[in-house]
Design an enzyme around this catalytic site. Structure first.
Site, short mmCIF file in Angstrom:
data_model
loop_
_atom_site.label_atom_id
_atom_site.label_comp_id
_atom_site.label_asym_id
_atom_site.label_seq_id
_atom_site.Cartn_x
_atom_site.Cartn_y
_atom_site.Cartn_z
N HIS A 1 7.83 35.44 -28.45
CA HIS A 1 8.54 34.28 -27.68
C HIS A 1 7.40 33.65 -26.68
CE1 HIS A 1 10.23 32.98 -23.69
NE2 HIS A 1 11.18 32.61 -24.67
N CYS B 1 4.38 -3.34 -18.09
CA CYS B 1 2.96 -2.63 -17.43
C CYS B 1 3.59 -1.65 -16.46
CB CYS B 1 2.09 -3.43 -16.72
SG CYS B 1 2.71 -4.54 -15.43
#
Length: 912
Positions: free
Chosen positions: A475, A867
Site C-alpha cells: 500500500h 498570467c
C-alpha cells in the site's frame, strides 16, 4: 429495462459467456471491464458477475435501499455462476466460495473494501475439507473470512482479531500465521465469532440477531448481500473521499462490485499469489516486476504483513515453474492488447494459473516517460499518444529534490526503493501526528510498520514515507508512487515502537525518537540520520525528449495557431531557470517584487514623506535600481518578449505593520525609551500609515489607480524600462519589453496612463537616439474590463488576463480568506466542484473568452495571454487555448515543463 448485473468468464465447457468489455469501465468499473476483456481474450479468469457502478449510486442516493429488481438479478447471476462452476454457494459437500471486490471506473488502490472466501460456514468448511483433503487450508480460509467480513462488513476493529492472532502464535510457539496448526485455526474461528458477538451493535444488524444475541451470519445469501452493501458503502468512506479529492475523481461515479469464484493461493507449496507489472513501474525498465508469496492469499501481498519474493524468482520454484512461464506469456498478451504497462493480480492454485485483475498500472514520472518513449520506439504507440499519456502534474516528481551528489553521509539503513525522490523531515509515527506537525510548519517523514488506507491523510502531507515491512507493491509503495512522494519500504532493521514513539535500528546503537531528523532517498532505497543537502533535478534524458515532442505538437502552426508558454519571473535567476525549463518569454514581471528587501526603505520614503525633496530623492534612487534590474532581466531575455507590469499592489503593503508600531509607541510611553521628539515622530509616522489604511485594499488604491493618483510612479518605472532598453540596444542586444497597465476597468484609465508611457518612451528614444517600439497592453482582471474589452482594445496591443483577481472579483471571494475560511467546506459539501483559485471556473473562463472575442473584433492583430496561477494548472490550460483562444499561458518557473506538456495535450484535444 436497465441491466444491473453482467456476467464474465466461461462455463464448464469452456464457452465464453462474458457480457462486458474494456470499453465499459464507467458501467462495470475498471476491474470488471478488464476482467471481461481478459475473458474475451481467452485468458484463465475465474467466472463471476459484476454489479454496476450505477447500481451503487442508485442504492446510495435512495438512502441505502436496493433498486427494484436488482436482488433478483443477483440471484439469477449467482445461479448461473453456480451452474458454470459446478458448485453451489455454501454447499456442505462441494462449496463455491466467492470474492466480493470493489472496482471504480478509475483505479483507487486500497481505498475501498474487499471480502474474500465468502460462503464459509460450519457446513461448507466440512465440504471444503472433503474436497481438498486439507483441513488446515479449510480452517485457515474460514478464519480469514470471519476476520475480513467482520471488519469490512460489520465494522469490528481489526486490532481485536490481530491481537487474538498474536496471542495464538505466542501460545503455539510459532512466528507466522502460516505455521499455525489446524486446531489453532479452528479455535481462532470460534474466538473470532465471539469477538463479533461482543462488539457488534444488535440494533445496527438485526438480520444477524438470534434470541437477542449477535451471531456471525451463516446464510451465504445474507453474507453476499451484506458484503455487496459494504462495498457500495466503502465508496464514501473517509479515505476514498480524500483519495478522489486528491486525484480529482468525481464523487458521483460510484463503484462496481465484482463477485467472482474464489481460487486459492494458500493450498500449500504448489500454490501462490502475487501482484506484478509488465514493466518496472519505478524506473520504466522493460522487465517483469512485482512480488509473490507461496501458500498465501492476495491480501497478504499488498498488506505487507509478510515479506514477499520478487516475481523474477517465481519460475525458479519447480512446483510453480510452468505457471510462471504461462504468466510471462500472458504479460506479453496483455501489454500488446492494451498497448501499455499493465498491473496484474494472479493466483496459482495447485499449479494452475488464474488471472484475477489487470489494469493500466500506476507508475512514477520517470517510469511513465521511459515506458512511453520505449513504446514509441517499439512501434506500439505514436509520439502523439506518448505525449497524451503523460500526466503533466506527475512531471512535478522529476523536479523534486534529490540528494546532493557532493554530500557526504553514512547510510543508517536500507530498504526497497519504492518511490523515487529525496526527502528530509522529522520522524513521526502516525498520520494524525504528521498532519499536526505539518500544520505547525514542520516537515515530516511518516515512519510506519506498514501503512494502510486510513493513513492517507498523513501520507499526503509527509515529505517522505518509510515502512519497515511490505514490498514494492505494498500500500505504501503504490500510494507514494501515485502521489510522487519519496518512499522507502521494507526497512527490516527498523524496530518500530509506535506507542513509545521510537525506533531501534538492528545492528546499531542508534535510537530514533519522534522529532529526530532523517533523510531518505526513494530512488536508492536508503535512510540517513540527519539532514542531507538536496538539489533539484535537471531537464535531461527522457524528460527532455518528451518535452521536445510536446513542443513540436504545440508549436505546430499548420492549423493556424501555436500554443505558447511563458514564465512569471521577477529577477534574472528566475528568468535563467525558466529558459532552462523551456519558457519562450516572460509573460509577467511583477515590478513590485523589485521594491522589497533593502529597497523597501526607499519606497517607504516616497510614500510617507511630506518633504518633496525627500520624495524626489526616493524616486531617483528607485529609478537607478529599477533601471539596473531591467538591464539585467532584458539582457537575460534578449530576443524574447518580456511583459513588465507597472506597480500593482496597494502601497500599504510596502509599509511597516501599524499594530507593531503601536506596541513600540506604547512601550516607549511606559518606559521613556524614546525622547519627546522621537516619540512625536513615531506617532506622526503611525498617523500617516493609518491614513493609508483601506477597508478593502484589494479593491482600493492599487493597479492603474496608483498610476493616476501618484503619476510620478509610472513615469519613473517607464523611464527605467525605456532607459534599460535603449542602453541594451546601443550595446547590440535585442531587448523586447512590453509594458502592461494593471487592473484597468475603465477605458479612460488606460488611455491616460498610455499617454504618459508614450511621452516618456519618446523622450528616452530621443535622448539615446534609438527607436523604442514597445507594445503597451492591459492586464484584464476585472469583469467590467471583459465587458468593455472592445473599447479598451482600441488603445492596447495586447491583453493579459490576471485570473487570480478575475476569479476574486467574479465570485466576490477574497482569495486570502476564502481558501482558509469556507472553500474547504464548499468542496466537501459539493457546493463547488473544484477550488476556483486552482482550476479556472467556467464562468471566469467565459469572461476571458468574451474579452478575447471583443478584443479581436476591433484589433485582429492583438495577442492574448494568461498570467495568473491558472496559467500553470494543467486542467485549466486546455480551456484557455481551446475555449478562450489565448496565444500563451505564463506560469512560475517550476511549472513551465508541466505547462509545455499540457499545452501540447490541449493542441491534440483541439484536433479531435
Amino acid at each position: 429495462m436497465e441491466q444491473h448485473v453482467y456476467r464474465f468468464g466461461a462455463d464448464r465447457t469452456g464457452a465464453d459467456v462474458t457480457e462486458g468489455n474494456a470499453s465499459m469501465k464507467f458501467m462495470l468499473g475498471g476491474k470488471g471491464a478488464n476482467l471481461a476483456e481478459m475473458a474475451r481474450l481467452g485468458l484463465p479468469v475465474p467466472g463471476g458477475f459484476t454489479v454496476t457502478c450505477q447500481t451503487c449510486m442508485a442504492y446510495s442516493n435512495a438512502g441505502n435501499v436496493w433498486p427494484e429488481g436488482v436482488l433478483d438479478e443477483i440471484k439469477v447471476a449467482l445461479a448461473d455462476m453456480e451452474e458454470r462452476m459446478g458448485k453451489r454457494l455454501g454447499d456442505a459437500d462441494d462449496p463455491l466460495l466467492v470474492s466480493v471486490r470493489s472496482g471504480a471506473p478509475f483505479s483507487m488502490p486500497g481505498m475501498m473494501d474487499t471480502v474474500l472466501n465468502l460462503g464459509m460456514n460450519d457446513e461448507s468448511v466440512q465440504g471444503l475439507i472433503a474436497q481438498t483433503e486439507n483441513p488446515r487450508f479449510a480452517w485457515d480460509s474460514y478464519r480469514r473470512f470471519v476476520q475480513m467480513f467482520s471488519n469490512v462488513v460489520l465494522g469490528v476493529d481489526s486490532d481485536l482479531f490481530e491481537n487474538a492472532l498474536t496471542e495464538k502464535r505466542l501460545v503455539a510457539g510459532v512466528r507466522s500465521d502460516a505455521e499455525l496448526a489446524e486446531q489453532d485455526l479452528r479455535e481462532l474461528v470460534a474466538e473470532f465469532k465471539q469477538i463479533v458477538s461482543e462488539h457488534v451493535d444488535p440494533e445496527q444488524y438485526p438480520e444477524i440477531v438470534v434470541d437477542g444475541k449477535v451471531v456471525f451470519p451463516s446464510d451465504p445469501m445474507l453474507q453476499l448481500r451484506l458484503a455487496i452493501q459494504a462495498v457500495f458503502g466503502s465508496w464514501m468512506n473517509e479515505r476514498a473521499v480524500l483519495y478522489r479529492a486528491l486525484n480529482k475523481i468525481p464523487d458521483d461515479l460510484g463503484t462496481a462490485v465484482n463477485v467472482q469464484s474464489m481460487v486459492f493461493g494458500n493450498k500449500g507449496d504448489t500454490s501462490a499469489t502475487g501482484v506484478a507489472f509488465t514493466r518496472n513501474p519505478a524506473s520504466g525498465a522493460r522487465e517483469f516486476y512485482g512480488d509473490f508469496l507461496v501458500n498465501a492469499q492476495g491480501e497478504d501481498v499488498v498488506a505487507g504483513i509478510r515479506n514477499t519474493e520478487p516475481i523474477s524468482d517465481l519460475k525458479k520454484i519447480p512446483a510453480l515453474h510452468e505457471a510462471g512461464e504461462e504468466l510471462e506469456r500472458i504479460f506479453g498478451i496483455l501489454e500488446g492488447h492494451f498497448r501499455d504497462m499493465c498491473d496484474i493480480e494472479f493466483t496459482i492454485e495447485q499449479g494452475k494459473l488464474w488471472m484475477l485483475q489487470t489494469r493500466v498500472g500506476k507508475r512514477t514520472a520517470t517510469a511513465a516517460l521511459k515506458i512511453a518513449i520505449d513504446m514509441v520506439e517499439e512501434g506500439l504507440i505514436t509520439k502523439e499518444e506518448a505525449v497524451k499519456r503523460i500526466d503533466p502534474a506527475q512531471l512535478d516528481q522529476l523536479l523534486h529534490p534529490q540528494f546532493d551528489k557532493t554530500a557526504q553521509f553514512d547510510i543508517l539503513a536500507k530498504g526497497l526503493n519504492a518511490s523515487p525522490g529525496a526527502a528530509v523531515g522529522e520522524v513521526v509515527f502516525s498520520s494524525d501526528d504528521a498532519v499536526a506537525r505539518v500544520n505547525e510548519g514542520h516537515k515530516v517523514v511518516l515512519v510506519r510498520w506498514e501503512t494502510n488506507p486510513d493513513d492517507l491523510k498523513g501520507m499526503t502531507v509527509a515529505e517522505g514515507i518509510l515502512t519497515s515491512h511490505g514490498g514494492k507493491t505494498s500500500h505504501a509503495a503504490v500510494i507514494a508512487r501515485g502521489m510522487g512522494t519519496p518512499c522507502v519500504c521494507g526497512v527490516e532493521t527498523f524496530r518500530i515502537d509506535a506507542g513509545a514513539k521510537e525506533v531501534r535500528i538492528e545492528g546499531s546503537d542508534v535510537i530514533l525518537h519522534e522529532g529526530d531528523i532523517i533523510s531518505l532517498d526513494g530512488t536508492q532505497g536508503i535512510v540517513v540520520l540527519g539532514a542531507v543537502p538536496l538539489t533539484s533535478a535537471e531537464i535531461t534524458g527522457d524528460l527532455d525528449t518528451m518535452l521536445s515532442w510536446a513542443d513540436e505538437i504545440r508549436l505546430d502552426e499548420t492549423d493556424g495557431r501555436a500554443y505558447h508558454v511563458r514564465v512569471n519571473a521577477d529577477n534574472p535567476a528566475d528568468a535563467e531557470l525558466a529558459l532552462d525549463f523551456g519558457a519562450e518569454a516572460i509573460g509577467l514581471c511583477r515590478t513590485e517584487h523589485m521594491f522589497l528587501g533593502d529597497r523597501k526603505q526607499i519606497i517607504q520614503s516616497f510614500i510617507l514623506s511630506a518633504d518633496e525633496a525627500v520624495r524626489q530623492k526616493a524616486l531617483d534612487d528607485l529609478l537607478a535600481v529599477q533601471t539596473d534590474d531591467f538591464v539585467k532581466m532584458l539582457r537575460t531575455m534578449t530576443g524574447r518578449d518580456m511583459v513588465i507590469r507597472l506597480l500593482d499592489p496597494p502601497l500599504h503593503e510596502f509599509l511597516d505593520d501599524p499594530r507593531e508600531l503601536e506596541v513600540e509607541i506604547a512601550r516607549a510611553e511606559a518606559t521613556g525609551a524614546l525622547s519627546g521628539k522621537e516619540l512625536e515622530e513615531r506617532q506622526a509616522l503611525l498617523r500617516r500609515i493609518n491614513g493609508m489604511t483601506e477597508s478593502n485594499p484589494m479593491l482600493g488604491l492599487r493597479g492603474v489607480r496608483l498610476s493616476i493618483v501618484y503619476p510620478d510612479l509610472p513615469l519613473m518605472q517607464v523611464r527605467a524600462i525605456a532607459t534599460a532598453t535603449a542602453q541594451l540596444k546601443r550595446d547590440g542586444f535585442d531587448p523586447r519589453p512590453e509594458i502592461m497597465v494593471p487592473l484597468v476597468s475603465i477605458t479612460e484609465e488606460h488611455v491616460r496612463v498610455r499617454a504618459v508611457i508614450e511621452q516618456t518612451l519618446a523622450e528616452i528614444a530621443a535622448e539615446y537616439d534609438v527607436e523604442l517600439d514597445i507594445p503597451i497592453g492591459t492586464m484584464v482582471e476585472l469583469p467590467r474590463a471583459c465587458v468593455v474589452a472592445d473599447q479598451i482594445a482600441q488603445y492596447a496591443e495586447f491583453f493579459c488576463f490576471g485570473t487570480n483577481d478575475l476569479t476574486q472579483t467574479t465570485f466576490g471571494f477574497s482569495r486570502d480568506d476564502a481558501e482558509s475560511k469556507f472553500i474547504p467546506l464548499y468542496l466537501h459539501e459539493k457546493i463547488l466542484p473544484v477550488n476556483p483559485f486552482e482550476t479556472i471556473d467556467p464562468a471566469v473562463l467565459e469572461l476571458v473568452k468574451m474579452a478575447v472575442d471583443k478584443g479581436r473584433s476591433v484589433n485582429p492583430d492583438m495577442h492574448f495571454g494568461v498570467c495568473g496561477e491558472h496559467g500553470g494548472d494543467p486542467a485549466s490550460i486546455s480551456g484557455f487555448f481551446n475555449v478562450a483562444g489565448v496565444n500563451y499561458v505564463s506560469c512560475s518557473p517550476y511549472r513551465v515543463p508541466l505547462a509545455r506538456l499540457a499545452a501540447a495535450q490541449a493542441k491534440l484535444d483541439a484536433r479531435k
